[in-house]
Design an enzyme around this catalytic site. Structure first.
Site, PDB file in Angstrom:
ATOM      1  N   GLU A  10       0.819  -1.218   0.000  1.00  0.00           N
ATOM      2  CA  GLU A  10       0.000   0.000   0.000  1.00  0.00           C
ATOM      3  C   GLU A  10       0.849   1.263   0.000  1.00  0.00           C
ATOM      4  O   GLU A  10       0.573   2.218  -0.708  1.00  0.00           O
ATOM      5  CB  GLU A  10      -0.909   0.028   1.241  1.00  0.00           C
ATOM      6  CG  GLU A  10      -2.091  -0.896   1.180  1.00  0.00           C
ATOM      7  CD  GLU A  10      -2.935  -0.779   2.425  1.00  0.00           C
ATOM      8  OE1 GLU A  10      -3.310   0.358   2.766  1.00  0.00           O
ATOM      9  OE2 GLU A  10      -3.209  -1.803   3.060  1.00  0.00           O
ATOM     10  N   ASP A  96      -2.348  -4.391   3.667  1.00  0.00           N
ATOM     11  CA  ASP A  96      -2.587  -4.665   5.086  1.00  0.00           C
ATOM     12  C   ASP A  96      -3.654  -5.735   5.270  1.00  0.00           C
ATOM     13  O   ASP A  96      -4.585  -5.863   4.468  1.00  0.00           O
ATOM     14  CB  ASP A  96      -3.022  -3.388   5.810  1.00  0.00           C
ATOM     15  CG  ASP A  96      -1.896  -2.363   5.862  1.00  0.00           C
ATOM     16  OD1 ASP A  96      -0.727  -2.756   5.737  1.00  0.00           O
ATOM     17  OD2 ASP A  96      -2.202  -1.164   6.012  1.00  0.00           O
ATOM     18  N   ASP A  98      -6.460  -6.213   6.913  1.00  0.00           N
ATOM     19  CA  ASP A  98      -7.723  -5.820   7.504  1.00  0.00           C
ATOM     20  C   ASP A  98      -8.704  -5.674   6.353  1.00  0.00           C
ATOM     21  O   ASP A  98      -8.370  -5.941   5.196  1.00  0.00           O
ATOM     22  CB  ASP A  98      -7.598  -4.535   8.335  1.00  0.00           C
ATOM     23  CG  ASP A  98      -7.024  -3.371   7.541  1.00  0.00           C
ATOM     24  OD1 ASP A  98      -6.998  -3.447   6.293  1.00  0.00           O
ATOM     25  OD2 ASP A  98      -6.600  -2.380   8.155  1.00  0.00           O
ATOM     26  N   GLU A 100      -9.975  -3.088   4.876  1.00  0.00           N
ATOM     27  CA  GLU A 100      -9.607  -2.099   3.873  1.00  0.00           C
ATOM     28  C   GLU A 100      -8.447  -2.603   3.014  1.00  0.00           C
ATOM     29  O   GLU A 100      -8.438  -2.432   1.798  1.00  0.00           O
ATOM     30  CB  GLU A 100      -9.236  -0.773   4.548  1.00  0.00           C
ATOM     31  CG  GLU A 100      -9.108   0.377   3.580  1.00  0.00           C
ATOM     32  CD  GLU A 100      -9.024   1.720   4.286  1.00  0.00           C
ATOM     33  OE1 GLU A 100      -8.993   2.735   3.576  1.00  0.00           O
ATOM     34  OE2 GLU A 100      -8.987   1.752   5.530  1.00  0.00           O
ATOM     35  N   TYR A 326       1.519  -4.130  13.417  1.00  0.00           N
ATOM     36  CA  TYR A 326       0.428  -3.426  12.759  1.00  0.00           C
ATOM     37  C   TYR A 326      -0.431  -2.673  13.766  1.00  0.00           C
ATOM     38  O   TYR A 326      -0.757  -3.192  14.832  1.00  0.00           O
ATOM     39  CB  TYR A 326      -0.436  -4.414  11.975  1.00  0.00           C
ATOM     40  CG  TYR A 326      -1.413  -3.769  11.036  1.00  0.00           C
ATOM     41  CD1 TYR A 326      -0.986  -2.828  10.113  1.00  0.00           C
ATOM     42  CD2 TYR A 326      -2.763  -4.090  11.069  1.00  0.00           C
ATOM     43  CE1 TYR A 326      -1.866  -2.225   9.242  1.00  0.00           C
ATOM     44  CE2 TYR A 326      -3.657  -3.503  10.198  1.00  0.00           C
ATOM     45  CZ  TYR A 326      -3.209  -2.572   9.291  1.00  0.00           C
ATOM     46  OH  TYR A 326      -4.096  -1.976   8.430  1.00  0.00           O
ATOM     47  N   ARG A 328      -3.542  -1.254  13.508  1.00  0.00           N
ATOM     48  CA  ARG A 328      -5.012  -1.289  13.499  1.00  0.00           C
ATOM     49  C   ARG A 328      -5.449  -2.656  13.972  1.00  0.00           C
ATOM     50  O   ARG A 328      -5.439  -3.619  13.217  1.00  0.00           O
ATOM     51  CB  ARG A 328      -5.561  -0.991  12.101  1.00  0.00           C
ATOM     52  CG  ARG A 328      -5.330   0.435  11.653  1.00  0.00           C
ATOM     53  CD  ARG A 328      -6.117   0.760  10.387  1.00  0.00           C
ATOM     54  NE  ARG A 328      -5.909   2.134   9.973  1.00  0.00           N
ATOM     55  CZ  ARG A 328      -4.999   2.523   9.079  1.00  0.00           C
ATOM     56  NH1 ARG A 328      -4.223   1.612   8.507  1.00  0.00           N
ATOM     57  NH2 ARG A 328      -4.859   3.789   8.753  1.00  0.00           N
ATOM     58  N   HIS A 373      -4.422 -10.015  14.468  1.00  0.00           N
ATOM     59  CA  HIS A 373      -4.680 -10.849  15.637  1.00  0.00           C
ATOM     60  C   HIS A 373      -3.624 -10.713  16.719  1.00  0.00           C
ATOM     61  O   HIS A 373      -3.348 -11.658  17.438  1.00  0.00           O
ATOM     62  CB  HIS A 373      -4.819 -12.309  15.196  1.00  0.00           C
ATOM     63  CG  HIS A 373      -5.884 -12.520  14.181  1.00  0.00           C
ATOM     64  ND1 HIS A 373      -7.221 -12.268  14.433  1.00  0.00           N
ATOM     65  CD2 HIS A 373      -5.820 -12.910  12.887  1.00  0.00           C
ATOM     66  CE1 HIS A 373      -7.935 -12.525  13.359  1.00  0.00           C
ATOM     67  NE2 HIS A 373      -7.104 -12.909  12.397  1.00  0.00           N
TER      68      HIS A 373
END
Length: 918
Positions: A10, A96, A98, A100, A326, A328, A373
């Site tokens: 990203e 990433d 997630d 998004e 990470y 988020r 996680h």
């Protein structure tokens, strides 16, 4: 390159690190965020604008199919990715992990249409071991996560495009409604309503300083504080015994000032203080869990005064540069290697007794399926201490890493251990009295203290707390001397203290994030953007750390509550998040859920039904709030004001309008305060004097945009007709009507300085203001005139097309020619380096290949690579700006795309004049 594998991430910042870890045979490129999004309906192809897709760019009648387009700013990026893909034999999508990130990977897949094998590569930290492990353990794209993210995007489009136009028509232009932002705004407004309805209650108590030394000569270790707890066997009221309406909610005794002072005097004369009870119990406190996204935002706000946006920006930089995992995540769990690293570091820094026998395992309550996680922690299987990174991390990056490191290590350390002692002291007569003493004169005091015997995790870190209006005023860990039951005590001092209950505290960014998470509204990755949105829309404003609702937020929330009740209900909004989790886990269907939300069913009204059956909404009612019987708060185009009606006036009489001071907070507008504003003397125009050079009156006025000075024609002396004796205000003889009006000179005006008071400005000062800009002199080299003046962005000097800022408005009057020439001789934007026009210069940007420069512009500092400019966010120091942060700012700006062209104002059609009558 034969056998090459293309890896797409990203962020450009990740590219260099990941490419170095993967080595030859891999080409790493960046998508710089999203490459596609829903098209604006106005930009749809003409043949689609009138169909079922035309209103939202989503086909609501055919499975809610979205119409995506590659943004103009990303077409070059997509072309570069396609070129690189032609030479690759495998595609690794490494966005990433997630929702998004999964959606970005899916959009890349849809747009690139690869003919080579595609795998999903995921990792939680950017370290060599993590990247190499991710390369060898790829997976398929998770379409359920993509469906959840796409549902969220479509849901927000439907909500915003249906509800926002209602706000435009009934409240004001430029407003917006959103599924989460509306609920967050309502929270802030509800808290202000609570504060407005709050009624303070007063109460008194006694604070005593006692000593174990009966002669009163004891040391500080023998003296301690105690607070009155009971009188005559009944508890004494404190703040927690009153509700928000000021009513007593218990059977406690409420002491007033007279009673408290009388009791204090009685207890200091002939009364024994005796220890009647001593209780001891062990004290223990566990460390807080490692950081999740929301707890990191909360603690960074409390300890570092970071905004949620700033926290996420700095955390993103730390993650992309390999310092933390990470950022988020909803998880509080740590991997086995992280637990081992934290315990090892605690032992090495704080000793073997600083960790418990067994590792700590944390579990969270979140049902969220979208996030990574593991909790946020330092990356790697051996944590780098903040001191070891002092040369590579600076400013905010260092502060946030230090916070994350401390929290992670502390989470695996031992409990804080100690002993808490509670002492009850009885105050009674010293000797049997001739007459029985009333029980009301008997009083009980209480004191407590905690002695910490083992600091445990507090050697590394302790979490901060939000404001608690009912918190005890006693020190939590005050020390007590060794006391035994029956022991007599000496009284050193007794004071009567008055108190008032306090209203619920306003939300801060930290406490609002905490409340949003507690209610299940939004997701950690969205909290920062939620706070940004409600702030940018004017729904809230920051006053220090507090979030104060803007006046416009009240009619917006009122309209939503009255006509879109379900949409701003906290439970309803939280249920949406649960439903999105079901879609993300594959347990619910995207189309079925959107159909129910938009069209409704037998159980729920759909959004479409609500919009189609709104009925007539009275804008005046929405934008009004009664203050008292004859005072109404109105929300107008130019802000709030009071409308005052006179009950004795005729029905057609216009109500009086009273402006509300801009600095007045909504909770301060009580009926009493409103009446004060109404009764305040009306500010009228003040004639300061007459300008001797032209005979015009100089008048001080208070206008919509602030106080100012202006010149007006002086009224003429009355003229008496010698024949009729009539008095006329017009000395000029009547003339025939002119066919054309002569041009009228506009009166001179000038704003007063911020340091001036309109009521005290004298004539000399007013004339100097009207004469601005002031000519300072001429440049001896060029002959150009130098002027001092005030502008939109403050005071400045001007010489031709060149300008320089002044430090204060007073300098406009004071600066002389030598000082002005010295200012112009300095670099325009502060300390520049040599002949460079930049404050700092960095390496080449990985996207454009051009060097990045930090510059200071008219609207503040910014970074640029010659193609893209990105403003430095407020709160970030330019001294601490590093290369990676500059790259991220430019990448974020490119992802937003160029600002749309400004529309020229619509030209009004020419008015056709009627033909003259014959």
């Amino acid at each position: 390159m034969p056998g090459k594998k293309l890896v797409i991430v990203e962020s450009p910042t990740k590219m260099k690190s990941i490419a170095g870890y993967l080595g030859d045979g891999y080409e790493v490129l960046s998508s710089v965020g999203h490459i596609r999004d829903l098209i604006e309906p106005k930009n749809l192809p003409p043949e689609l604008k009138k169909g079922s897709i035309g209103k939202f760019s989503v086909d609501v009648d055919n499975g809610f199919e979205p119409y995506y387009v590659v943004s103009t700013a990303k077409k070059k990026t997509v072309a570069e990715l396609k070129r690189a893909l032609k030479d690759a034999d495998e595609l690794l999508l490494a966005t990433d992990e997630d929702r998004e990130g999964e959606a970005i990977a899916w959009h890349l897949l849809q747009e690139l249409k690869p003919k080579v094998p595609v795998r999903r590569m995921v990792f939680h930290e950017i370290t060599k071991d993590a990247i190499l492990a991710a390369k060898d353990n790829t997976r398929e794209l998770d379409t359920a996560l993509v469906d959840a993210q796409e549902t969220r995007r479509i849901l927000d489009r439907l909500y915003g495009y249906e509800v926002s136009p209602v706000l435009w028509r009934k409240v004001g232009p430029g407003l917006s409604a959103g599924r989460v932002q509306s609920a967050a705004t309502r929270m802030v407004v509800d808290r202000e309503r609570e504060r407005l309805a709050f009624v303070a209650a007063g109460y008194w108590d006694l604070a005593a300083v006692l000593s174990a030394a009966l002669d009163g000569s004891g040391t500080d270790a023998e003296s301690f504080d105690a607070r009155l707890a009971r009188v005559g066997g009944r508890p004494v009221a404190s703040g927690k015994d009153f509700d928000d309406r000021g009513q007593l909610t218990s059977k406690a005794v409420v002491l007033d000032e007279a009673g408290a002072r009388s009791l204090a005097d009685a207890l200091q004369a002939g009364v024994d203080f005796t220890v009647s009870k001593v209780e001891s119990k062990p004290y223990s406190r566990r460390p807080s869990a490692p950081f999740t996204t929301s707890t990191l935002q909360q603690e960074a706000a409390r300890k570092l005064r970071f905004s949620a946006r700033q926290t996420m920006s700095v955390a993103q930089s730390l993650y992309e540069n390999g310092y933390i995992t990470y950022m988020r995540t909803d998880s509080v769990s740590l991997s086995q290697q992280a637990i081992a690293a934290a315990r090892k570091q605690a032992v090495s820094l704080y000793g073997p007794d600083s960790v418990p026998d067994k590792p700590r395992v944390y579990t969270g309550k979140s049902k969220n399926a979208q996030e990574a996680h593991e909790a946020i922690r330092p990356s790697g299987d051996t944590f780098r201490t903040p001191s070891s990174l002092a040369s590579s991390l600076h400013g905010n990056d260092f502060k946030l890493y230090d916070l994350i490191w401390k929290r992670t290590v502390a989470s695996q350390m031992a409990d804080v251990k100690g002993v808490t002692a509670s002492v009850t002291i009885t105050a009674g007569p010293t000797a049997p009295a001739a007459e029985p003493v009333a029980s009301e004169t008997m009083a009980e005091f209480q004191a407590s203290g905690t002695v910490i015997t083992s600091p445990g995790f507090r050697a590394a870190y302790e979490e901060s707390r939000d404001e608690d209006r009912h918190a005890s005023t006693e020190a939590a860990e005050s020390k007590l001397p060794l006391l035994v039951e029956g022991q007599k005590l000496a009284v050193l001092q007794i004071d009567a203290n008055g108190h008032q209950t306090t209203p619920p505290p306003r939300y801060t960014e930290a406490s609002l994030v905490k409340e949003l998470e507690a209610k299940g509204i939004g997701r950690p990755s969205t909290f920062a953007s939620i706070l940004d949105t409600i702030s940018n829309r004017g729904y809230v404003e920051h006053r220090g750390q507090s979030l104060v609702p803007g006046w416009i937020a009240f009619p917006v929330v009122q309209l939503l509550e009255d006509h879109f009740g379900d949409l701003v209900e906290y439970d309803f909004t939280a249920e949406m998040e649960d439903d999105l989790d079901l879609i993300a886990s594959g347990k619910a269907d995207r189309v079925d859920w959107l159909t129910q939300f938009y069209f409704g069913d037998e159980r729920h009204k759909g959004l479409r039904q609500v919009i189609d059956n709104l009925g007539e909404i009275d804008p005046r009612a929405v934008n009004s709030a009664p203050i008292s019987e004859n005072i109404t708060l109105r929300f107008g185009r130019y802000g709030p004001y009071l409308e005052v009606t006179d009950p004795d006036a005729s029905p057609d009489a216009k109500p009086r309008i009273v402006n509300i001071p801009p600095q007045l907070a909504p909770d301060e507008l009580t009926p009493e305060r409103a009446q004060q504003l109404i009764d305040a003397p009306v500010v009228t125009d003040r004639v300061i004097g007459v300008n001797p050079s032209n005979g015009k009156q100089v008048v001080a006025k208070d206008g919509r945009f602030g106080p100012y000075i202006t010149e007006l024609e002086a009224p003429a002396d009355p003229v008496v007709d010698q024949q009729t004796g009539e008095v006329s205000d017009d000395p000029a003889p009547k003339k025939a009507k002119k066919t054309a009006k002569a041009p009228v000179d506009k009166p001179r005006t000038a704003s007063i300085f911020k340091t001036m008071d309109l009521a005290t400005v004298d004539l000399d000062t007013a004339l100097r203001l009207l004469d601005l800009p002031r000519v300072v002199g001429a440049d001896p080299e060029s002959g150009a005139e130098i002027t001092a003046q005030n502008g939109k962005y403050g005071p400045y000097l001007k010489k031709g097309t060149d300008s320089r800022s002044l430090t204060s408005e007073e300098q406009i009057f004071d600066v002389d020619l030598p000082a002005a020439l010295e200012i112009f001789a300095q670099p325009k934007y502060g300390a520049r380096r040599g002949a460079s026009s930049s404050l700092k210069e960095f390496e080449a940007d990985p996207v454009s290949g051009k060097p990045i420069k930090l510059k200071d512009g008219r609207f503040g500092a910014y970074v640029t690579d010659g193609e893209t400019n990105a403003t430095i966010p407020k709160g970030e120091s330019i001294d601490d700006l590093e290369f990676d942060r500059a790259v991220q700012l430019l990448a974020d700006k490119r992802a937003k795309g160029p600002a749309g062209p400004k529309r020229a104002p619509a030209r009004k059609p020419a008015v056709r004049k009627a033909a003259p009558k014959k």
